[in-house]
Design a protein around this motif. Sequence first.
Motif, mmCIF file in Angstrom:
data_model
loop_
_atom_site.group_PDB
_atom_site.id
_atom_site.type_symbol
_atom_site.label_atom_id
_atom_site.label_comp_id
_atom_site.label_asym_id
_atom_site.label_seq_id
_atom_site.Cartn_x
_atom_site.Cartn_y
_atom_site.Cartn_z
ATOM 1 N N GLU A 180 -6.375 5.437 15.388
ATOM 2 C CA GLU A 180 -5.592 6.687 14.893
ATOM 3 C C GLU A 180 -4.096 6.670 15.173
ATOM 4 N N ALA A 181 -3.701 5.558 16.402
ATOM 5 C CA ALA A 181 -2.371 5.483 16.827
ATOM 6 C C ALA A 181 -1.585 4.526 15.832
ATOM 7 N N LEU A 182 -2.633 3.441 15.301
ATOM 8 C CA LEU A 182 -1.914 2.629 13.981
ATOM 9 C C LEU A 182 -1.509 3.568 12.873
ATOM 10 N N ASP A 183 -2.427 4.251 12.551
ATOM 11 C CA ASP A 183 -2.105 5.217 11.223
ATOM 12 C C ASP A 183 -0.851 6.005 11.876
ATOM 13 N N PHE A 197 0.916 -1.349 0.273
ATOM 14 C CA PHE A 197 -0.100 0.102 -0.055
ATOM 15 C C PHE A 197 0.786 0.885 0.084
ATOM 16 N N ASP A 198 0.360 2.415 -0.410
ATOM 17 C CA ASP A 198 1.062 3.717 -0.438
ATOM 18 C C ASP A 198 0.184 4.304 0.781
ATOM 19 N N TRP A 199 0.822 4.393 1.987
ATOM 20 C CA TRP A 199 0.146 4.963 3.249
ATOM 21 C C TRP A 199 -0.351 6.454 3.171
ATOM 22 N N THR A 200 0.384 7.127 1.926
ATOM 23 C CA THR A 200 -0.341 8.427 1.763
ATOM 24 C C THR A 200 -1.541 8.577 1.221
#
Length: 89
Positions: free
Chosen positions: A44-47, A8-11
């Motif tokens: 949110e912490a994971l991200d 994946f592209d996390w952006t």
Amino acid sequence: MNVTRKQFDWTETQPSAAVTEYISAMTGREQTDFAPLYETIDPEALDSLVDSSDRSTPVSISFEYAGHSVTVRSDGELVIKAPGAKIGR
């Protein structure tokens, strides 16, 4: 296949969304069939932890969700191991 890997592209995709969407696709079940991700890990912490846009050291987070072993890496790799599967390359 009991172990799947996807890049994946996390952006473009939040890791927390990728986990729930990918397990749903793998199992053929709706996301609502599973407990909310926040009951296992703070989305949110994971991200935030795997956001690689300003990180020079790779990060990997592993946890159990919906009976699957999940590893999310800051390089964009998502590895999901179904119950009873062995991880190998």
